[in-house]
Write an enzyme that holds these catalytic residues in place. Structure first.
Site, PDB file in Angstrom:
ATOM      1  N   CYS A   1      52.989  63.807  15.905  1.00 34.87           N
ATOM      2  CA  CYS A   1      53.962  65.489  15.771  1.00 34.87           C
ATOM      3  C   CYS A   1      54.892  65.345  14.769  1.00 34.87           C
ATOM      4  O   CYS A   1      55.558  66.895  14.559  1.00 34.87           O
ATOM      5  CB  CYS A   1      54.770  65.489  17.283  1.00 34.87           C
ATOM      6  SG  CYS A   1      55.618  64.355  17.837  1.00 34.87           S
TER       7      CYS A   1
ATOM      8  N   HIS B   1      53.652  72.766  18.030  1.00 36.65           N
ATOM      9  CA  HIS B   1      53.208  71.147  17.911  1.00 36.65           C
ATOM     10  C   HIS B   1      52.490  70.949  17.913  1.00 36.65           C
ATOM     11  O   HIS B   1      51.580  71.694  18.068  1.00 36.65           O
ATOM     12  CB  HIS B   1      54.815  70.983  19.002  1.00 36.65           C
ATOM     13  CG  HIS B   1      54.132  71.460  20.418  1.00 36.65           C
ATOM     14  ND1 HIS B   1      54.087  70.848  21.402  1.00 36.65           N
ATOM     15  CD2 HIS B   1      53.888  72.554  20.976  1.00 36.65           C
ATOM     16  CE1 HIS B   1      53.936  71.211  22.582  1.00 36.65           C
ATOM     17  NE2 HIS B   1      53.995  72.450  22.162  1.00 36.65           N
TER      18      HIS B   1
ATOM     19  N   HIS C   1      59.121  63.758  21.089  1.00 40.57           N
ATOM     20  CA  HIS C   1      58.350  64.970  20.063  1.00 40.57           C
ATOM     21  C   HIS C   1      59.585  65.818  19.431  1.00 40.57           C
ATOM     22  O   HIS C   1      60.101  67.044  20.094  1.00 40.57           O
ATOM     23  CB  HIS C   1      57.757  65.637  21.911  1.00 40.57           C
ATOM     24  CG  HIS C   1      56.332  66.304  21.466  1.00 40.57           C
ATOM     25  ND1 HIS C   1      55.464  65.901  20.845  1.00 40.57           N
ATOM     26  CD2 HIS C   1      56.453  67.310  21.954  1.00 40.57           C
ATOM     27  CE1 HIS C   1      54.837  66.919  20.310  1.00 40.57           C
ATOM     28  NE2 HIS C   1      55.007  67.762  21.259  1.00 40.57           N
TER      29      HIS C   1
END
Length: 261
Positions: A152, A42, A30
């Site tokens: 992401c 994010h 991530h």
């Protein structure tokens, strides 16, 4: 950071850095932009933003409600209907290790990195520009989340470089997504070679070579279908503004109908 790992300590990162951490026992990573003050901006799917559960196999990486953060009251801040989130570094990492994405690497270093989503040959913009993009998108959104075309890593790569892919079909900027697609593709393309190469080692070598080249070909630093887009023009470039205008027109038409009734 080295050839085998991009792991860093918290004291080594600076505002504007593209950071990431692994989830579900290194199944996927991530990504986000460190903006300073122990805060990370994010991008994640809207539908999972209010989920308090975290299945280990969930690739969409749901976030816990922001009220669970004991340190920062604004942790988990986001605009309505937006997947761009402001989190503290602790909540972003969730006890995972911290890694820093590399920019401007040479082709040889890029190919030596077996796993995608760790580096790019593209050059980054100055930290203040990166932070401006991240904070602007926190207020205005980054469109709809798509695990292959707008995830992401795509968000963090855009914040760092300002580069967008003109072709909307296919894989986005994400090296992680390219790896997921590139590995099966390389295996498929190399399968006919089994008839010509009796040695499994030879087939494995060719497959690995095809996999690395497919990753390199989709890197934003070498692609020819990328353009530099100002963050203020991003909605128009990706067609978000058109959708917003259409929705506004539909709402206005509905309001007029209700008035006439």
């Amino acid at each position: 950071m080295g050839l085998l790992t991009n792991r860093v300590e918290r004291s080594e990162i600076n505002p504007g850095d593209h950071i990431y951490t692994y989830r579900a026992v290194f199944t996927y990573s991530h990504h986000g932009i460190f903006v300073g003050g122990s805060k990370v901006v994010h991008f994640r799917p809207e539908r999972n933003l209010d989920s308090s559960t975290e299945p280990s196999s969930d690739l969409y990486d749901p976030i816990s409600p922001r009220s669970t953060c004991p340190t920062f009251p604004d942790c988990g801040f986001r605009q309505p209907n937006s997947g761009v989130v402001l989190s503290c570094l602790d909540c972003f990492l969730r006890n995972g290790s911290l890694y820093c994405f590399e920019y401007g690497v040479t082709p040889s270093v890029f190919l030596a990195k077996v796993r995608g989503g760790t580096c790019t040959t593209a050059m980054p913009d100055p930290p203040e520009t990166v932070i401006h993009r991240a904070m602007y998108l926190l207020q205005n959104g980054f469109g709809n989340y798509d695990i292959f075309q707008n995830n992401c890593e795509d968000f963090a790569l855009y914040c760092k470089t300002g580069l967008l892919i003109m072709e909307k079909q296919g894989v986005g900027r994400s090296g992680q997504a390219s790896s997921v697609i590139g590995a099966p593709l390389a295996a498929l393309l190399s399968s006919p070679l089994k008839l010509l190469m009796p040695s499994p080692v030879g087939v494995a070598t060719v497959t690995a070579g095809m996999y690395c080249m497919s990753r390199y070909a989709t890197d934003i630093g070498v692609r020819s279908d990328v353009i530099k887009v100002a963050v203020e023009d991003l909605a128009v470039s990706l067609g978000w503004a058109e959708h917003h205008n259409e929705a506004a027109q539909e709402n206005e038409a509905l309001s007029r109908q209700l008035v006439t009734l």
